[in-house]
Design an enzyme around this catalytic site. Structure first.
Site, mmCIF file in Angstrom:
data_model
loop_
_atom_site.group_PDB
_atom_site.id
_atom_site.type_symbol
_atom_site.label_atom_id
_atom_site.label_comp_id
_atom_site.label_asym_id
_atom_site.label_seq_id
_atom_site.Cartn_x
_atom_site.Cartn_y
_atom_site.Cartn_z
ATOM 1 N N ASP A 84 0.824 -1.391 0.108
ATOM 2 C CA ASP A 84 -0.276 0.269 0.035
ATOM 3 C C ASP A 84 1.146 0.808 0.037
ATOM 4 O OD1 ASP A 84 -1.557 2.241 0.566
ATOM 5 O OD2 ASP A 84 -2.077 0.873 2.543
ATOM 6 N N ASN A 111 2.316 5.649 -9.989
ATOM 7 C CA ASN A 111 0.724 5.590 -11.044
ATOM 8 C C ASN A 111 0.036 5.369 -10.256
ATOM 9 O OD1 ASN A 111 -0.585 4.740 -13.492
ATOM 10 N ND2 ASN A 111 -0.382 3.404 -12.001
ATOM 11 N N TYR A 184 -9.809 13.989 -5.883
ATOM 12 C CA TYR A 184 -8.803 13.884 -6.264
ATOM 13 C C TYR A 184 -8.460 15.112 -7.486
ATOM 14 C CZ TYR A 184 -7.567 11.605 -10.531
ATOM 15 O OH TYR A 184 -6.187 11.350 -11.213
ATOM 16 N N LYS A 188 -3.780 15.954 -7.320
ATOM 17 C CA LYS A 188 -3.658 16.021 -8.595
ATOM 18 C C LYS A 188 -2.702 17.077 -8.512
ATOM 19 C CE LYS A 188 -3.723 12.164 -9.858
ATOM 20 N NZ LYS A 188 -3.004 10.707 -10.471
#
Ligand code: BGC
Length: 286
Positions: A84, A111, A184, A188
């Site tokens: 993890d 990734n 999210y 990013k």
């Protein structure tokens, strides 16, 4: 559904066939979240370019083994490694295992990532922490181990002219705000600034750090955005190039960005998005 796409000419029959070039021959790569989607495609592309690949996964050992098998078909070594990425001890154990297996590490592809979407005022702290934990903290933990390893190794000129390369998987949402996905988009945006800052700090050690920002790529993370004709047509309003992207296209960009062809590229985000970041609302002149 595939038939529908074919009829509508929405599939990518013209996706260019490009002969493999072994431009990463003999290098050792770790790809996180490589048992599905973009991660898997990147792992395969690196293998096709001659790199040995460690396929990281957190759940689903069978899918990780499949990805490793696909990599081995290109004549390279491939292993699977569970961790993890948001857990420091697991990340450190993963790097120990990969370096023990391959004897070195030349490439990290940061990734692993996920979405846990919610309207902002309904978003739970658990949803926020989960996404930030994997998408941002996970990339920090892996990048830190990679930089430590690259510094120990130094440049090995027979393999590459730099000591190591890190590729951070970002998103068009490092720059496009995303209602309903605040966690999210924040993760990013964080990846972008983290990537640039690490690059600025470690370039003097001949370590290169860059990112790819995929747009809409056909993978399990966004099935709802492409799996019905209505959804697909709505999505195309956001894509000037008028087709969805395929994971292999991210793999191809990754190979270039991790090879010596891009040796003078530092701290850059490469957008692979069919023009999604070009303000498609203005495509008819505004
Ligand atoms: C997201 C996808 C989305 C795409 C374009 C990606 O980063 O994971 O769900 O389709 O950005 O909006």
């Amino acid at each position: 559904m595939e038939d529908y796409y074919k009829e509508q000419g929405l599939l990518q029959p013209h996706l260019p066939k490009i002969p493999a070039q072994r431009i990463l021959a003999g290098q050792a790569a770790l790809v996180t979240g490589a048992n599905s989607g973009i991660g898997r495609a990147v792992a395969e592309a690196l293998a096709e370019a001659g790199a040995h690949v460690a396929v990281n996964y957190v759940v689903g050992p069978e899918s990780a083994e499949e990805a490793a098998k696909a990599a081995r078909a290109f004549g390279v070594k491939a292993i699977t490694v569970q961790a993890d990425v948001s857990d420091e001890a697991q990340v450190q154990a993963m790097f120990r295992k990969v370096v023990a297996e391959f004897g070195a590490l030349d490439i990290l592809v940061n990734n692993a990532g996920l979405q846990a979407d919610a309207a902002f005022d309904a978003m739970t702290l658990a949803q926020w922490n989960k996404v930030l934990g994997v998408n941002l903290t996970g990339q920090f933990l892996c990048a830190r181990e990679a930089v430590r390893q690259f510094k120990l190794q130094g440049v090995r000129p027979e393999l590459s002219c730099c000591a190591g390369k890190i590729l951070c998987m970002s998103s068009v949402h490092e720059t496009i705000p995303w209602a309903g996905h605040v966690n999210y988009a924040a993760s990013k945006g964080g990846v972008m600034m983290m990537m640039k800052s690490i690059s600025q700090e470690v370039a003097q050690h001949r370590i290169r750090v860059n990112a790819i920002a995929p747009g809409a790529i056909r993978t399990p993370i966004n099935t709802q955005a492409w799996s019905t004709p209505e959804a697909y047509n709505a999505l195309m309003k956001l894509v000037p190039y008028k087709r969805i992207g395929e994971a292999v296209e991210i793999g191809r960009a990754a190979v270039w960005l991790l090879s010596d062809y891009s040796d003078y590229v530092n701290g850059t985000t490469l957008f692979v998005d069919g023009g999604m970041t070009l303000y498609p609302g203005f495509e008819a002149g505004g």
